[in-house]
Design an enzyme around this catalytic site. Structure first.
Site, PDB file in Angstrom:
ATOM      1  N   ASP A 115     -54.385 -20.999  -2.211  1.00 41.92           N
ATOM      2  CA  ASP A 115     -53.556 -20.385  -3.246  1.00 41.92           C
ATOM      3  C   ASP A 115     -52.457 -21.307  -3.732  1.00 41.92           C
ATOM      4  O   ASP A 115     -51.833 -21.047  -4.761  1.00 41.92           O
ATOM      5  CB  ASP A 115     -52.860 -19.143  -2.662  1.00 41.92           C
ATOM      6  CG  ASP A 115     -53.623 -17.872  -2.933  1.00 41.92           C
ATOM      7  OD1 ASP A 115     -54.363 -17.815  -3.921  1.00 41.92           O
ATOM      8  OD2 ASP A 115     -53.460 -16.931  -2.132  1.00 41.92           O
TER       9      ASP A 115
HETATM   10  C1  GLC Z   1     -47.849 -17.925  -0.797  1.00 37.46           C
HETATM   11  C2  GLC Z   1     -48.388 -18.206   0.583  1.00 37.46           C
HETATM   12  C3  GLC Z   1     -49.835 -18.303   0.579  1.00 37.46           C
HETATM   13  C4  GLC Z   1     -50.375 -17.108  -0.128  1.00 37.46           C
HETATM   14  C5  GLC Z   1     -49.807 -17.048  -1.554  1.00 37.46           C
HETATM   15  C6  GLC Z   1     -50.358 -15.931  -2.397  1.00 37.46           C
HETATM   16  O1  GLC Z   1     -48.089 -19.018  -1.567  1.00 37.46           O
HETATM   17  O2  GLC Z   1     -47.893 -19.393   1.104  1.00 37.46           O
HETATM   18  O3  GLC Z   1     -50.304 -18.414   1.892  1.00 37.46           O
HETATM   19  O4  GLC Z   1     -51.747 -17.188  -0.152  1.00 37.46           O
HETATM   20  O5  GLC Z   1     -48.465 -16.884  -1.455  1.00 37.46           O
HETATM   21  O6  GLC Z   1     -49.912 -14.684  -1.992  1.00 37.46           O
HETATM   22  C1  GLC Z   2     -53.353 -16.589   2.354  1.00 38.97           C
HETATM   23  C2  GLC Z   2     -54.089 -15.745   1.341  1.00 38.97           C
HETATM   24  C3  GLC Z   2     -55.505 -16.231   1.148  1.00 38.97           C
HETATM   25  C4  GLC Z   2     -55.525 -17.699   0.869  1.00 38.97           C
HETATM   26  C5  GLC Z   2     -54.772 -18.471   1.927  1.00 38.97           C
HETATM   27  C6  GLC Z   2     -54.638 -19.943   1.614  1.00 38.97           C
HETATM   28  O1  GLC Z   2     -53.907 -16.391   3.609  1.00 38.97           O
HETATM   29  O2  GLC Z   2     -54.096 -14.394   1.746  1.00 38.97           O
HETATM   30  O3  GLC Z   2     -56.124 -15.533   0.097  1.00 38.97           O
HETATM   31  O4  GLC Z   2     -56.850 -18.121   0.802  1.00 38.97           O
HETATM   32  O5  GLC Z   2     -53.464 -17.962   2.042  1.00 38.97           O
HETATM   33  O6  GLC Z   2     -53.777 -20.177   0.562  1.00 38.97           O
END
Ligand code: GLC
Ligand code: GLC
Length: 830
Positions: free
Chosen positions: A487
């Site tokens: 993300d």
């Molecule tokens: C923040 C977190 C990440 C998550 C994203 C979306 O960037 O660090 O882990 O997936 O939010 O909610």
């Molecule tokens: C968080 C989010 C997931 C994403 C991951 C890596 O765990 O929930 O959707 O893939 O971060 O960013």
């Protein structure tokens, strides 16, 4: 250093000192009513939605840690001393303390001044309430005169509003107290038809419902004035902060035990029958009273607890193993499976790290969670798949999140995370392999929840794959959109303003930045699709006037082959797989980069998709992982960590080095490397990686790990962080499902396939074997694996008959118990 121990026989983790590094929590509830409970009775409860129907208050990120809970106080009438048997909130030393976190329940208590008090907290199946079953024992040799106080603080339903909108909320609190039951009915007078209640099995001596009357001015939960005084004053809350507090008076002879039960619940009345007396606005209690009566009675409560135990017993019985490694057994047989069920129930909504007011259900997260629980609750997995697919967009794309109450896509976040739709293919494939329910592919499902747009689910999958094919960039690799699995790799965002969402903002047209990860994921998904297209289902497909022609197996085989070729041509960096091309078509995750030269995700997913396995590329990629990314605490996400903000890469570079997506050990990705190692047949390495992040195996370093030793955390701080080895974001993470898949399906090798259960262990060289019981499509498989030599060759005998290949044929004669004997390895003739 440990803070407790595993009691495997009772399926409990027993915490033996209350001052754990962080609150070590558990979950109550498995259907509609849920609660979080820490080892010192902190936490809160809600009905269905952690934001909109919050029953009790909790103060996140507060000091002291973990305030707001299910608090009991004992007061010795003679000395006037009072304490909490769960240590919090008074924090008076206990002579003995234990918290037993079990499956769907916690037992917390301790002894002080010869008085033992222990409370079992749980949510009975089928009910929207929680029971606190407290047993108090006098170990003194003199009689004890005691008062027991039980307290909670009500939340005014919408947790976000409750924590911010004080100008209104300090005026609206309302309660009723009738026959010793405290009813919390804020907003019931207007649009709500639900209320909460707090009841007690004993006729209480007195109660309190106004917070200030209970605590006293400027006091906290650690020293309530009313408890200190030893007398509640029957306050009725009007506005301010409604609480529920009961006082029970007890005299115990030496050795005597007494049980007292408290019930906290949620109840709805039909809108037309909200009031018993509309003129006086008196709450109608007709339907709730029998429920309260049942659960304030010890026999009803014990029966409900036994039912809960059988429920978990039957879920876990579907997969049990006995390996040479006790830590593996306790994860597979108990805690990892349990954590997978918790992610099914809670998604990412409420934990110690998720406040319950934020995220909806993630499209990608929910599909991956399913991989971990589908064998326990296949019917509910089916429902979940259909819910998720119904939020898919007509172009095959997906809303990144949907709301659990409405089951609709979340417009505020939108779509355009280009990996999202592909996970649906993996989830559906896992479901069909598990159940053999090919019919799900024929089930009509709408797009974006619009009636009239239904097509068979199969076509949703087609469109998901087509979505990638329609969006490839200059190197023939998939465009990344807002992000892929990571993300925080935001290649089209270019954010310069604090507070902008890295995921929602898009400043570029998105036509150049490409993801090698999505390419690997596509190949994996296309291979699954090719098999589904080839499957039994194909003959059952009704002619359809769908906007797409139905595509058959060969189309997906070709598509996978072409994408593989693109990865080999443009996605290989020399010693490992590249991560991406950015908006300027510069490489990300290349030896030529200054920072972020190698990433874990493409190494894992590409090898899982069989890319580079026939040549030596897969082997080299995994050697690079070992050399650059592996640490004793797990495998970090990237190296070198980004030390400064790169506007063209986005949120990943916003984190300090070693945390989260910036070179943290993002545990979700580690099982991909374990699986990749098994693809190369290297059981020792796969298992070694498994043990590095396995919570039970980290128990002995709980002072370093700091989070619960019984569940996976999303992240362990990486080697660039000053706190290397420290885990955060425990419980609600895709790590649970993927580790369960890695250990059970790829290392132990008990793997559902479309054709039946496959047995293909890739276990450590020094394991003599293992046994397992697996319920699969209604048949119980008793599996014995014995190593006869080195390597991973498998010879199978099914009910004593030698069988060709690795797949146990499905019984055609109605047998429901099957014995499988597998020998692994070659007979060493040298
Ligand atoms: C923040 C977190 C990440 C998550 C994203 C979306 O960037 O660090 O882990 O997936 O939010 O909610
Ligand atoms: C968080 C989010 C997931 C994403 C991951 C890596 O765990 O929930 O959707 O893939 O971060 O960013």
């Amino acid at each position: 250093m440990r803070f407790g121990y595993f009691d495997d026989q009772h399926r409990e983790y027993v915490i033996t000192r209350p001052d754990t590094p962080l609150p070590w929590i558990n979950y109550l509830g498995s259907e509609a009513y849920f609660g979080l409970i820490s080892n010192t009775a902190g936490g809160y409860s809600f009905y269905q939605d952690a934001r909109l129907r919050r029953l009790t208050r909790y103060r996140y990120n507060n000091v002291p840690l973990d305030f707001g809970g299910r608090y009991l106080y004992l007061r010795d009438a003679e000395s006037g001393e009072f304490w909490s048997p769960s240590w919090m909130p008074t924090r008076l030393p206990l002579e003995e303390y234990a918290c037993r976190h079990g499956l769907g329940y916690s037992v917390i208590g301790g002894t002080r001044a010869g008085i033992e008090a222990r409370t079992r907290y749980f949510v009975p199946l089928g009910e929207t309430l929680e029971v606190w079953q407290t047993t108090i024992t006098n170990h003194r040799d003199t009689p004890a005169t005691l008062d027991l106080f039980a307290s909670i603080e009500f939340a005014l339903w919408d947790a976000q509003d409750d924590a911010t909108n004080f100008q209104r909320n300090l005026n609206i609190g309302e309660v009723e107290v009738v026959e010793g039951v405290i009813y919390h009915k804020t907003e019931y007078r207007e649009r709500r038809n639900h209320f909460a209640y707090f009841a007690c099995s004993e006729p209480p001596v007195a109660f309190e419902t106004q917070r200030e009357a209970f605590l006293g001015p400027y006091r906290g939960w650690d020293a309530p004035e009313a408890v200190e005084r030893g007398a509640l004053n029957n306050s009725i809350a009007h506005g301010w902060a409604p609480v529920g507090a009961h006082q029970v008076h007890l005299t115990l002879t030496p050795g005597e035990s007494r049980q007292i039960i408290f019930v906290l619940g949620y109840h709805e009345n039909p809108r037309r029958a909200k009031f018993e007396d509309a003129a006086l606005q008196v709450l109608n209690k007709r339907t709730v009273k029998p429920i309260i009566a049942r659960y304030t009675d010890a026999s009803g409560v014990d029966a409900a607890f036994e039912a809960l135990e059988s429920y978990w017993e039957s879920l876990l019985a579907r997969f049990q193993v006995q390996t040479p490694d006790a830590e593996t057994d306790r994860m597979v047989n108990i805690w990892n499976a349990y954590q997978c069920m918790i992610t099914f129930n809670l998604s990412r909504s409420a934990s110690y790290f998720e406040s319950g007011v934020g995220r909806g259900m993630g499209f990608r997260d929910s599909n991956q969670d399913l991989l971990g629980f589908v064998h326990m609750i296949p019917e509910r997995a089916r429902e979940r798949i259909l819910d998720i697919a119904a939020t898919q967009l007509p172009d095959g794309g997906a809303y990144h999140q949907y709301q659990p109450l409405t089951k609709r896509g979340n417009d505020a976040v939108g779509g355009g995370f280009n990996d999202d739709p592909l996970w649906l293919v993996l989830a559906v494939a896992a479901y069909v392999k598990e159940t053999g329910d090919w019919d799900i592919l024929n089930t009509p499902v709408p797009y974006d929840n619009q009636p009239g747009t239904e097509t068979p689910l199969y076509e949703h999958l087609q469109r998901a794959l087509q979505y990638t094919l329609d969006r490839c960039g200059p190197h023939g690799l998939p465009l990344i959109g807002h992000a892929d699995w990571n993300d925080c790799l935001n290649l089209n965002t270019f954010s310069e303003e604090p507070g902008q969402s890295f995921q929602v903002l898009q400043s570029q047209d998105g036509k150049t930045a490409e993801s090698v990860f999505i390419a690997g994921l596509f190949v994996l998904a296309a291979e699954e699709m090719a098999q589904m297209a080839n499957g039994k289902w194909q003959n059952q497909l009704p002619p359809t006037d769908a906007p797409f022609a139905i595509r058959h197996s060969q189309f997906y085989i070709d598509a996978a082959r072409e994408m593989t070729a693109a990865v080999l041509a443009e996605g290989w960096d020399g010693e490992w797989f590249l991560r991406a091309y950015d908006h300027f078509s510069h490489k990300v995750g290349s030896h030529a980069c200054e920072e972020g030269q190698i990433f874990i995700e493409p190494q894992g997913i590409c090898v899982m998709a069989d890319i580079g396995v026939k040549s030596d590329l897969a082997e080299r990629a995994l050697a690079a992982v070992e050399e650059h990314l592996a640490t004793p605490h797990g495998i970090v996400l990237n190296q070198p960590a980004y030390t400064r903000y790169h506007v063209e890469l986005g949120e990943i570079t916003s984190y300090p080095p070693g945390y989260k997506e910036n070179a943290g050990i993002f545990c979700h990705t580690n099982p991909w490397i374990m699986i990749a190692e098994t693809v190369l047949g290297r059981g020792d390495r796969a298992f070694d990686y498994y043990k590095r992040i396995c919570p039970a195996a980290r128990e002995a370093i709980s002072d370093v790990h700091r989070s619960e030793p019984y569940v996976y955390a999303q992240m362990i701080a990486g080697k660039d962080a000053p706190t290397h080895g420290e885990a955060k974001n425990s419980w609600l993470t895709g790590t649970a499902a993927w580790n369960f898949v890695a250990i059970t399906q790829h290392i132990l090798g008990i793997r559902p396939t479309f054709a039946g259960l496959e047995i293909a262990p890739v276990i450590p060289a020094d394991w003599a074997g293992f046994t397992a019981t697996r319920v699969f499509r209604g048949v119980t498989y008793h599996i014995t694996v014995e190593r006869i030599g080195p390597g991973n060759d498998v010879g199978l005998a099914v009910d004593d008959t030698p069988t060709v290949g690795n797949i146990v044929p499905l019984p055609r004669d109605g047998r429901t118990e099957i014995h499988v004997k597998a020998v692994v390895g070659r007979v060493d003739t040298s």
